[in-house]
Write a protein that holds these residues in place. Structure first.
Motif, PDB file in Angstrom:
ATOM      1  N   ALA A  10       4.439  -8.212   6.955  1.00  0.00           N
ATOM      2  CA  ALA A  10       4.550  -9.409   6.118  1.00  0.00           C
ATOM      3  C   ALA A  10       5.821 -10.169   6.465  1.00  0.00           C
ATOM      4  O   ALA A  10       6.914  -9.600   6.483  1.00  0.00           O
ATOM      5  CB  ALA A  10       4.563  -9.012   4.644  1.00  0.00           C
ATOM      6  N   ILE A  26       3.235 -15.065   9.464  1.00  0.00           N
ATOM      7  CA  ILE A  26       1.848 -15.105   9.010  1.00  0.00           C
ATOM      8  C   ILE A  26       1.798 -15.836   7.670  1.00  0.00           C
ATOM      9  O   ILE A  26       2.303 -15.361   6.653  1.00  0.00           O
ATOM     10  CB  ILE A  26       1.241 -13.688   8.947  1.00  0.00           C
ATOM     11  N   ALA A  62      -2.091 -17.778  10.058  1.00  0.00           N
ATOM     12  CA  ALA A  62      -2.891 -16.563   9.884  1.00  0.00           C
ATOM     13  C   ALA A  62      -4.212 -16.628  10.642  1.00  0.00           C
ATOM     14  O   ALA A  62      -4.574 -15.689  11.365  1.00  0.00           O
ATOM     15  CB  ALA A  62      -3.138 -16.307   8.402  1.00  0.00           C
ATOM     16  N   ILE A 106      -5.074 -14.113  13.693  1.00  0.00           N
ATOM     17  CA  ILE A 106      -6.067 -13.060  13.467  1.00  0.00           C
ATOM     18  C   ILE A 106      -7.302 -13.283  14.336  1.00  0.00           C
ATOM     19  O   ILE A 106      -7.834 -12.342  14.943  1.00  0.00           O
ATOM     20  CB  ILE A 106      -6.428 -12.997  11.971  1.00  0.00           C
ATOM     21  N   GLY A 132      -2.839  -5.618   9.822  1.00  0.00           N
ATOM     22  CA  GLY A 132      -2.225  -6.728   9.106  1.00  0.00           C
ATOM     23  C   GLY A 132      -1.365  -6.284   7.946  1.00  0.00           C
ATOM     24  O   GLY A 132      -1.255  -5.088   7.641  1.00  0.00           O
ATOM     25  N   SER A 185      -5.588  -9.261   2.130  1.00  0.00           N
ATOM     26  CA  SER A 185      -6.051 -10.610   2.474  1.00  0.00           C
ATOM     27  C   SER A 185      -6.175 -10.785   3.983  1.00  0.00           C
ATOM     28  O   SER A 185      -7.059 -11.506   4.460  1.00  0.00           O
ATOM     29  CB  SER A 185      -5.102 -11.659   1.896  1.00  0.00           C
ATOM     30  N   SER A 186      -5.314 -10.133   4.763  1.00  0.00           N
ATOM     31  CA  SER A 186      -5.410 -10.247   6.219  1.00  0.00           C
ATOM     32  C   SER A 186      -6.676  -9.564   6.734  1.00  0.00           C
ATOM     33  O   SER A 186      -7.287 -10.022   7.710  1.00  0.00           O
ATOM     34  CB  SER A 186      -4.168  -9.653   6.889  1.00  0.00           C
ATOM     35  N   ALA A 229      -9.537 -11.769   6.269  1.00  0.00           N
ATOM     36  CA  ALA A 229      -9.518 -12.865   7.241  1.00  0.00           C
ATOM     37  C   ALA A 229      -9.905 -12.417   8.642  1.00  0.00           C
ATOM     38  O   ALA A 229     -10.088 -13.264   9.519  1.00  0.00           O
ATOM     39  CB  ALA A 229      -8.137 -13.503   7.275  1.00  0.00           C
ATOM     40  N   ALA A 245      -8.492  -9.181  10.242  1.00  0.00           N
ATOM     41  CA  ALA A 245      -7.723  -8.068  10.799  1.00  0.00           C
ATOM     42  C   ALA A 245      -8.551  -6.791  10.675  1.00  0.00           C
ATOM     43  O   ALA A 245      -9.405  -6.665   9.792  1.00  0.00           O
ATOM     44  CB  ALA A 245      -6.399  -7.908  10.066  1.00  0.00           C
ATOM     45  N   ALA A 259      -5.450  -2.499   7.169  1.00  0.00           N
ATOM     46  CA  ALA A 259      -4.168  -2.705   6.498  1.00  0.00           C
ATOM     47  C   ALA A 259      -3.984  -1.609   5.464  1.00  0.00           C
ATOM     48  O   ALA A 259      -4.941  -0.938   5.056  1.00  0.00           O
ATOM     49  CB  ALA A 259      -4.110  -4.077   5.829  1.00  0.00           C
TER      50      ALA A 259
END
Length: 316
Positions: free
Chosen positions: A212, A217, A222, A226, A238, A242-243, A246, A248, A251
């Protein structure tokens, strides 16, 4: 009995007939003893418009109530209202804007920074023995352990770092080296440099970790970052759930409310006379995997629950 009325009129007596002359003095001494001191105010400084910060505060408050710590009624202030804070207060600064303001003024008698980055906490805690922090980043060894569990063949691992993640990135690099990986590190100082640095990492790395960092990002960077990793077949770890949504691959994630519940332990300790210091990573966490991306990359990834148990057993 003869003389009994006269004996009673002489007041309390000890065995043997001596008058208990000291009792009035004892009562006066007991009345003079101080009643338990009132607990210090607990003040939360946060942005009332931030849903993440409000979730942190709600988790904090719920856990304090679970402990039946009735003394810990929370007063709320915005970063613009620090002059209204009692110097004896326990101050909880939620988010980096509130944290920076509280750190600058050293508001209150003890400070807890919550929902902040490791880099910011490191700066604010230096030279301040009356402060602690609950950071958002996962322990570096936990991050590396997840990567090794999912990608055991990935030896060259890229790290894309910005100003906020620079110091945390050094610890990630050490954890990668301990795990026998070869970290390739790129540092960016402005948003314009993200695209060029990440392109270098795509060609050099078999996997990529992006901690982060609001410069690296964000809403503008982002999607290209990604999607670029996906199109080049580079698995991306990520900075949060949320990553993964999107695109990734994976995480580690801890909800703001859970971070607030963990922070309540620090507040409780401070209220009971053992104020903690230093920073702490999240204890609770979830493994989040995008299985659609995993299939597209040709990876057989175990279920999230199994990955979680493996990390718990290793306790990185």
């Amino acid at each position: 009995m003869p003389g009994s009325d006269a004996a009673r009129s002489r007041g309390p007596a000890l065995a043997g007939g001596r008058r208990a002359w000291w009792l009035p003095f004892l009562l006066l001494a007991l009345l003079a003893l101080p009643v338990g001191a009132a607990p210090p105010p607990v003040v939360v400084v946060a942005d009332p418009e931030s849903a993440h910060q409000q979730a942190f505060i709600q988790g904090l408050q719920n856990r304090l109530e679970d402990r039946r710590e009735g003394r810990a009624a929370l007063e709320r202030r915005s970063p613009a209202e620090l002059d209204r804070i009692d110097p004896a207060s326990l101050v909880i600064a939620v988010g980096e804007r509130a944290g920076a303001a509280v750190a600058e003024q050293r508001s209150g008698d003890w400070r807890l920074y919550g929902l902040v980055s490791w880099g910011a906490a490191r700066e604010w805690l230096q030279g301040d023995p009356r402060a602690a922090a609950r950071v958002v980043e996962q322990p570096p060894r936990r991050v590396v352990a997840l990567l090794v569990d999912i990608l055991p063949e990935a030896r060259r691992v890229g790290l894309l770092l910005g100003p906020s993640s620079r110091h945390y990135g050094r610890r990630l690099r050490s954890a990668l080296e301990e795990a026998g990986r070869e970290p390739a590190v790129r540092q960016v100082e402005d948003e314009a440099g993200v695209e060029a640095r990440v392109e270098e990492l795509f060609t050099e790395s078999q996997a990529l970790i992006v901690p982060a960092d609001p410069l690296v990002i964000n809403r503008r960077t982002a999607v290209p970052l990604i999607q670029g990793a996906y199109l080049r077949g580079v698995p991306l770890l990520g900075p949060g759930r949320s990553s993964v949504r999107a695109g990734a691959l994976m995480a580690l994630h801890t909800d703001p409310a859970e971070l607030g519940r963990e922070a309540a332990g620090d507040v409780y300790a401070a209220l009971t006379g053992s104020a903690p210091a230093g920073h702490r990573h999240p204890r609770a966490f979830r493994v989040v995997v995008n299985y659609g991306v995993a299939r597209a990359l040709g990876l057989a990834v175990p279920p999230e629950g199994e990955l979680y148990r493996q990390l718990q057993e290793g306790r990185p």
